[in-house]
Write a protein that holds these residues in place. Structure first.
Motif, PDB file in Angstrom:
ATOM      1  N   GLY A 149      14.351 -57.815 -44.832  1.00  0.00           N
ATOM      2  CA  GLY A 149      15.256 -57.047 -45.477  1.00  0.00           C
ATOM      3  C   GLY A 149      16.280 -56.596 -44.438  1.00  0.00           C
ATOM      4  O   GLY A 149      17.228 -55.957 -44.689  1.00  0.00           O
ATOM      5  N   THR A 150      16.059 -56.815 -43.278  1.00  0.00           N
ATOM      6  CA  THR A 150      16.697 -56.460 -42.036  1.00  0.00           C
ATOM      7  C   THR A 150      17.923 -57.388 -41.852  1.00  0.00           C
ATOM      8  O   THR A 150      18.795 -57.430 -41.001  1.00  0.00           O
ATOM      9  CB  THR A 150      16.143 -56.081 -40.751  1.00  0.00           C
ATOM     10  N   GLY A 151      17.918 -58.842 -42.627  1.00  0.00           N
ATOM     11  CA  GLY A 151      18.737 -59.649 -42.197  1.00  0.00           C
ATOM     12  C   GLY A 151      18.474 -60.658 -41.280  1.00  0.00           C
ATOM     13  O   GLY A 151      19.151 -61.352 -40.530  1.00  0.00           O
ATOM     14  N   LYS A 152      17.157 -60.660 -40.784  1.00  0.00           N
ATOM     15  CA  LYS A 152      16.762 -61.514 -39.828  1.00  0.00           C
ATOM     16  C   LYS A 152      16.824 -63.134 -40.264  1.00  0.00           C
ATOM     17  O   LYS A 152      16.796 -63.839 -39.141  1.00  0.00           O
ATOM     18  CB  LYS A 152      15.255 -61.237 -39.493  1.00  0.00           C
ATOM     19  N   THR A 153      16.589 -63.467 -41.200  1.00  0.00           N
ATOM     20  CA  THR A 153      16.981 -64.924 -41.748  1.00  0.00           C
ATOM     21  C   THR A 153      18.395 -65.282 -41.094  1.00  0.00           C
ATOM     22  O   THR A 153      18.325 -66.560 -40.407  1.00  0.00           O
ATOM     23  CB  THR A 153      16.975 -65.204 -43.079  1.00  0.00           C
ATOM     24  N   ALA A 154      19.164 -64.592 -41.169  1.00  0.00           N
ATOM     25  CA  ALA A 154      20.738 -65.116 -40.770  1.00  0.00           C
ATOM     26  C   ALA A 154      20.541 -64.985 -39.077  1.00  0.00           C
ATOM     27  O   ALA A 154      21.353 -65.713 -38.324  1.00  0.00           O
ATOM     28  CB  ALA A 154      21.757 -64.173 -41.297  1.00  0.00           C
ATOM     29  N   ALA A 155      19.930 -63.887 -38.612  1.00  0.00           N
ATOM     30  CA  ALA A 155      19.739 -63.670 -37.124  1.00  0.00           C
ATOM     31  C   ALA A 155      19.330 -64.896 -36.446  1.00  0.00           C
ATOM     32  O   ALA A 155      19.552 -65.289 -35.499  1.00  0.00           O
ATOM     33  CB  ALA A 155      18.811 -62.464 -36.899  1.00  0.00           C
ATOM     34  N   PHE A 156      18.125 -65.630 -37.104  1.00  0.00           N
ATOM     35  CA  PHE A 156      17.792 -66.701 -36.412  1.00  0.00           C
ATOM     36  C   PHE A 156      18.504 -67.938 -36.851  1.00  0.00           C
ATOM     37  O   PHE A 156      18.675 -68.941 -36.330  1.00  0.00           O
ATOM     38  CB  PHE A 156      16.244 -66.871 -36.311  1.00  0.00           C
ATOM     39  N   GLY A 157      19.015 -67.976 -38.237  1.00  0.00           N
ATOM     40  CA  GLY A 157      19.595 -69.227 -39.111  1.00  0.00           C
ATOM     41  C   GLY A 157      20.991 -69.251 -38.264  1.00  0.00           C
ATOM     42  O   GLY A 157      21.038 -70.675 -38.062  1.00  0.00           O
ATOM     43  N   PHE A 158      21.657 -68.405 -38.210  1.00  0.00           N
ATOM     44  CA  PHE A 158      22.829 -68.802 -37.541  1.00  0.00           C
ATOM     45  C   PHE A 158      23.074 -69.515 -36.473  1.00  0.00           C
ATOM     46  O   PHE A 158      23.638 -70.668 -36.229  1.00  0.00           O
ATOM     47  CB  PHE A 158      23.746 -67.669 -37.530  1.00  0.00           C
ATOM     48  N   PRO A 159      22.335 -68.954 -35.380  1.00  0.00           N
ATOM     49  CA  PRO A 159      22.287 -69.810 -33.982  1.00  0.00           C
ATOM     50  C   PRO A 159      21.551 -71.085 -34.107  1.00  0.00           C
ATOM     51  O   PRO A 159      21.831 -72.037 -33.450  1.00  0.00           O
ATOM     52  CB  PRO A 159      21.339 -68.679 -33.043  1.00  0.00           C
TER      53      PRO A 159
END
Ligand code: AMP
Length: 587
Positions: free
Chosen positions: A50-60
């Motif tokens: 819920g902290t937005g971690k998927t995007a945190a690893f997903g974008f890079p």
């Protein structure tokens, strides 16, 4: 305010972010993305869902993919199939402006052929649950030797679910040159161990506080004699009418036995162990997930990957052989912000193991007394009263009311209430009035030396001098096979073709299950409890499992062959009606 543009993201990703309506990076994104984009590195990030971690690893990750190659370059391991699908969907949205990027989800419980077909078409990113991933690597369907980035998402959860060995096996097929990014909500010792084992000087990111456990599990234990384990479990279950539990046993045999006893005693239970086919296991798991089964009796291996959120209790029928496994067991409850209890049934000699577990989990156990029969009757009574009070009145009943009233005409309200509740109460009361006593012990009188001969059981075994044993070598052999302490095997008496030995009575089941299928030089080894329990020698008692004291049955709480009663109960259906139904079926 930090913007997505300032993090170094590609125009394609920025466009996707705009479509998604994300206005600014979350804390974890702000911290991780610049580091992961700057240069190849390992990373440990502590962040909750819920902290937005998927995007945190997903974008890079997306930005690191070479679109000219169809080879698998990125692998994300996640604990559950739900999360696996969720991550895949998110990544597909983030990468929607990259024409040739394929992300494929790989998880158990779905067609392996379909997944293999998708992989064959080229999957630069694979999002997988560990069990299925390992399977597909072994079948040579997936090649991860070229991955540059491996992400372990919800690492604590994966370890809780017992996936450590699978992860180790999967990673052994990848190159040492890759980078590993580990995301976890908590940082228990096991996760630090993974970080040490698989990563090179990882950068560390923490969002929020470090060791806040997402779980709230309380740990309790009950000390009883080895033969009272089942009665103890039954009391716990009876005292918690709404229990939704996983009961862990050490062996397949115990798992099957406990489940059968529960079913025989009228509870809604099922066994889950490796002797069941995959289809049978799926069926059991589905019924449990749908709450058609109230208690799942499982071995550790079979229970791996159980991702059910509202389990109220984990019951350790026995402690696991490997103490570390306890965390995996207790982690099945207290999920998704709910509270859970992990209960352990121990014998006096096992209390010291509780202390070892405390060290591993960093939490104290409380010793509890099993509820008394009176207490259980009271709880059941008020549980029923609550259910009746909360039941929505069915207007279909209105037409019967005049006749019903006529039937109860000469009874006062008090008498009606008494009679009504007696139907349920009497069953429990009668059972517990006559129930065998369970001797409970305090932690102080722990059986530690194994020299308490009053609490031993003598066995006959059909191997002896003819098989090359003397008393010392047979003692060593038994200790090794049974995995017992120094004093765990006593009074070994070796004859020509057979022998006798003592073990603490708590270990009787262990002896029986160990030698159940054991062969020595191709010959079945037979162990039996001796009739004469004095240490000298002893006649054999017919039937190996003869010491099992059959527990008397209480009432049938759930219909033996139908799990629908529980379903009715939990889904807010008329449980009172279903209890009437139960009675009708039996009468
Ligand atoms: P996660 O922690 O990855 O499970 O993300 C939780 C939810 O937040 C997902 O539905 C994401 O789409 C959404 N999300 C991720 N990053 C942002 C952001 N920067 N702003 C708004 N929502 C976001």
């Amino acid at each position: 305010m930090t913007t997505f543009e300032s993090l170094g993201l590609s125009p394609e990703i920025l466009k996707a972010i705009e479509d998604l309506g994300f206005e600014s990076p979350s804390e974890v994104q702000e911290q991780t993305i610049p580091i992961l984009l700057e240069e190849p590195t390992d990373m440990v990030a502590l962040a909750q869902t819920g902290t937005g971690k998927t995007a945190a690893f997903g974008f890079p990750l997306i930005q690191n993919i070479d679109l000219n190659s169809k080879k698998t370059q990125g692998l994300i391991l996640s604990p559950t199939r739900e999360l696996c699908m969720q991550i895949t969907n998110e990544l597909k949205q983030y990468a929607k402006y990259y024409q040739n990027l394929n992300t494929v989800a790989v998880y158990g419980g779905a067609s392996i052929t379909d997944q293999a077909r998708q992989i064959k078409r080229g999957a630069q990113i694979i999002v997988a649950t560990p069990g299925r991933m390992k399977d597909m690597i072994q079948r040579n369907i997936i090649d991860i030797s070229n991955i540059n980035i491996c992400i372990l998402d919800e690492a604590d959860e994966m370890l809780n679910m017992g996936f450590f060995e699978d992860i180790k096996e999967i990673l052994s097929h990848s190159s040492d040159q890759k980078n590993t990014w580990l995301f976890s909500a908590t940082m228990p010792k096991e996760v630090s161990m993974i970080a040490k084992k698989f990563m090179k000087s990882p950068k560390e990111i923490t969002v929020g506080q470090k060791n806040i456990s997402t779980k709230s599990v309380s740990h309790e234990y009950f000390i009883v004699g080895g033969r009272d384990r089942y009665s103890a479990v039954k009391r716990v279950v009876d005292a918690n009418p709404d229990i939704y539990a996983v009961i862990f046993c050490r062996t397949k045999r115990d798992t099957q036995k406990v489940a059968e006893k529960l079913i025989e005693d009228g509870y809604s239970a099922s066994a889950l162990h490796g002797d069941l086919s995959q289809a049978q296991r799926d069926m059991v798991m589905n019924s449990f997930r749908k709450k058609q089964i109230q208690m799942l009796v499982a071995t550790d291996v079979a229970a791996r990957g159980i991702d059910v959120d509202d389990i109220t209790h984990v019951i350790n029928y026995q402690l696991p052989d490997e103490i570390e496994t306890y965390t995996h067991r207790s982690g099945r409850t207290g999920r998704a912000g709910k509270e859970g209890k992990s209960l352990v049934i121990v014998t006096k000699s096992e209390v010291r193991k509780i202390r070892q577990v405390e060290k591993i989990i960093g939490q104290k156990f409380t010793q509890e007394e099993l509820p008394s029969g009176d207490e259980i009757c009271k709880r059941q009574l008020f549980h029923l009263a609550d259910e009746i009070k909360n039941t929505t009145i069915n207007s279909e009943i209105d037409s019967f009311i005049p006749d019903l009233e006529a039937q109860f005409e000469d009874l006062s309200k008090e008498e009606i209430i008494k009679k009504f509740f007696s139907v349920e109460f009497t069953r429990f009361h009668n059972y517990y009035k006559n129930a065998p006593k369970i001797t409970q012990h305090s932690a102080d009188d722990s059986y530690s030396s194994g020299k308490d001969y009053g609490d031993e059981t003598r066995f006959f075994i059909n191997i002896g001098e003819k098989d090359g044993f003397n008393w010392m070598s047979l003692k060593d052999f038994l200790k090794e096979q049974l995995n017992l302490d120094r004093d765990g095997v006593a009074k070994v008496d070796v004859k020509n073709t057979f022998s006798f030995f003592n073990v603490p009575t708590d270990d009787v089941e262990k002896v029986q299950s160990t030698f159940d299928t054991f062969k020595l030089k191709g010959r079945h080894v037979n162990v039996e409890i001796t009739k004469d329990q004095k240490s000298g020698s002893g006649g054999r008692k017919g039937g190996g499992g003869g010491r099992d004291r059959g527990d008397r049955k209480p009432r049938k709480r759930f219909d033996k062959n139908s799990s629908s009663d529980f379903k009715g109960k939990k889904s807010g259906g008329s449980s009172v009606k279903s209890s009437f139904e139960r009675r009708r079926k039996k009468s």
